[in-house]
Design a protein around this motif. Structure first.
Motif, short mmCIF file in Angstrom:
data_model
loop_
_atom_site.label_atom_id
_atom_site.label_comp_id
_atom_site.label_asym_id
_atom_site.label_seq_id
_atom_site.Cartn_x
_atom_site.Cartn_y
_atom_site.Cartn_z
N ALA A 51 13.57 -9.63 7.53
CA ALA A 51 12.34 -10.56 7.69
C ALA A 51 12.75 -11.60 8.59
N LEU A 82 10.25 -0.18 0.96
CA LEU A 82 10.29 -1.69 1.76
C LEU A 82 10.65 -2.66 0.54
N ASP A 115 14.40 -4.61 1.03
CA ASP A 115 14.31 -5.84 1.36
C ASP A 115 14.13 -6.32 2.67
N LYS A 116 13.51 -5.35 3.55
CA LYS A 116 13.17 -5.53 4.78
C LYS A 116 11.70 -5.33 5.14
N VAL A 117 11.39 -5.74 6.37
CA VAL A 117 10.04 -5.40 6.84
C VAL A 117 10.08 -4.37 7.95
N ARG A 123 4.90 -5.61 5.47
CA ARG A 123 5.90 -5.95 4.26
C ARG A 123 4.74 -6.05 2.97
#
Length: 356
Positions: free
Chosen positions: A98, A130, A134-136, A153
């Motif tokens: 993010a 997701l 821990d990403k978008v 997200r």
């Protein structure tokens, strides 16, 4: 909530039927335009420039205006037939941290809902992936006649999508920063850090629109036939510039701490000790001599009664001692006479030896 777009999320070979719903809404108070003389409503009417007649929304289409002013009609069918995979699909192109998304690119926000029971399983799969990564997700989609960029997200148990501006839509900050070089001292940065630490912790959910509330109160007062809310007294003019940055920062930190109840309750009752007067405040030589003579006279006056008192005590002591001396003298004389008489009698009593 009413959906504004129906399509699917393309996640590799997985397709998830979804509905797009607005995640935000405007709460600002809207106004109408009126004629100030009679209060009549002012409306905008859509009129054709060729025949001057008003047309309804159903009769209005789209067109692209060429450089020479020529209008090129574009229909919804023309847009739907474009060979783009994003026409009805949110196509995920990558997964990134993010922190790589510039907040300047953030645009409108949407909630993505699964469309139908079969979509629940792949929807949950994407949501949990997701969360764990821990990403978008960065995606491309088409909405309202143009292709857009989006970021997916997780918000609670829902997948949210933020519309993103294209990188070439972000202006470079040229000519915005101060043109003259400015140096900042460490002490000023320390005070700024202290102010940030005092003001930085706040529950965003407690913040509200004060301006909107004031407008609503004013409208309610006027609707009841009353007068408008009295305006607040104008603040003192500060000149529009900071005179002393350190003083302003210190005052800000102090005010912020007092507002949060962190200032000591007895801080205002502390009395500062005044510094002792130095020799510079003695005055002229004549004044000093006058002060010295005055103090000597006062000392003499004070000493006189003390001397008289001492003399009186001495006289009293002598008077007291006189009888004692006389008594002692008498006693001594009488004792001496008695002793001499005894010696005389003894001599008389002792017989003298006769010589043959």
């Amino acid at each position: 909530m009413r959906s504004i777009w129906n399509g699917a999320i393309s996640f590799g070979l997985v397709s998830i039927p979804i509905k797009l719903v607005n995640a935000t809404e405007s709460r600002s108070v809207s106004f109408r335009q009126i004629h100030t003389e009679d209060g009549g409503r002012i409306r905008y009417r859509k009129v054709c420039e060729l025949d001057g007649e008003e047309v309804s929304q159903a009769e209005i289409g789209k067109a692209y205006e060429d450089a020479d002013g020529t209008m090129i009609p574009i229909t919804d069918e023309d847009l739907a037939s474009l060979p783009l995979p994003t026409a009805k699909t949110i196509e995920i192109v990558s997964f990134v941290p993010a922190s790589e998304i510039d907040p300047l690119q953030m645009d409108a926000a949407y909630y993505i809902a699964p469309n139908g029971v079969p979509a629940a399983k792949p929807y949950t799969l994407l949501r949990e992936a997701l969360k764990r990564s821990d990403k978008v997700a960065v995606a491309k989609f088409a909405l309202r006649g143009r292709e857009r960029l989006g970021m997916l997200r997780v918000v609670d148990d829902v997948i949210a999508m933020h519309g993103l501006l294209w990188p070439d839509e972000i202006r470079a900050p040229e000519g915005v920063a101060p043109e003259t070089p400015v140096s900042v001292r460490e002490a000023e940065l320390d005070l700024a850090d202290a102010l940030m630490a005092t003001l930085g912790e706040v529950d965003i959910s407690t913040l509200h629109d004060d301006y909107r509330e004031a407008v609503e109160e004013m409208i309610a007062a006027k609707a009841e036939g009353g007068e408008a809310v009295a305006p607040p007294e104008p603040a003192a003019e500060g000149g529009g510039r900071v005179i002393d940055l350190m003083a302003a920062l210190e005052s800000s930190v102090r005010a912020a701490k007092e507002a949060r109840g962190e200032a000591p309750p007895e801080a205002a009752s502390v009395t500062e000790l005044k510094p002792r007067k130095k020799a510079a405040a003695r005055g002229t030589p004549k004044e000093s001599e006058a002060k010295k003579s005055t103090s000597r006279a006062a000392a003499k006056k004070t000493a006189e009664p003390a001397r008289k008192s001492t003399a009186k005590k001495t006289a009293a002591t002598k008077k007291t001692a006189e009888p004692a001396r006389k008594s002692t003298a008498k006693k001594g004389t009488a004792a001496t006479k008695k002793t001499a008489a005894k010696k005389t009698q003894a001599k008389k009593a002792t017989p003298r030896k006769r010589t043959a």
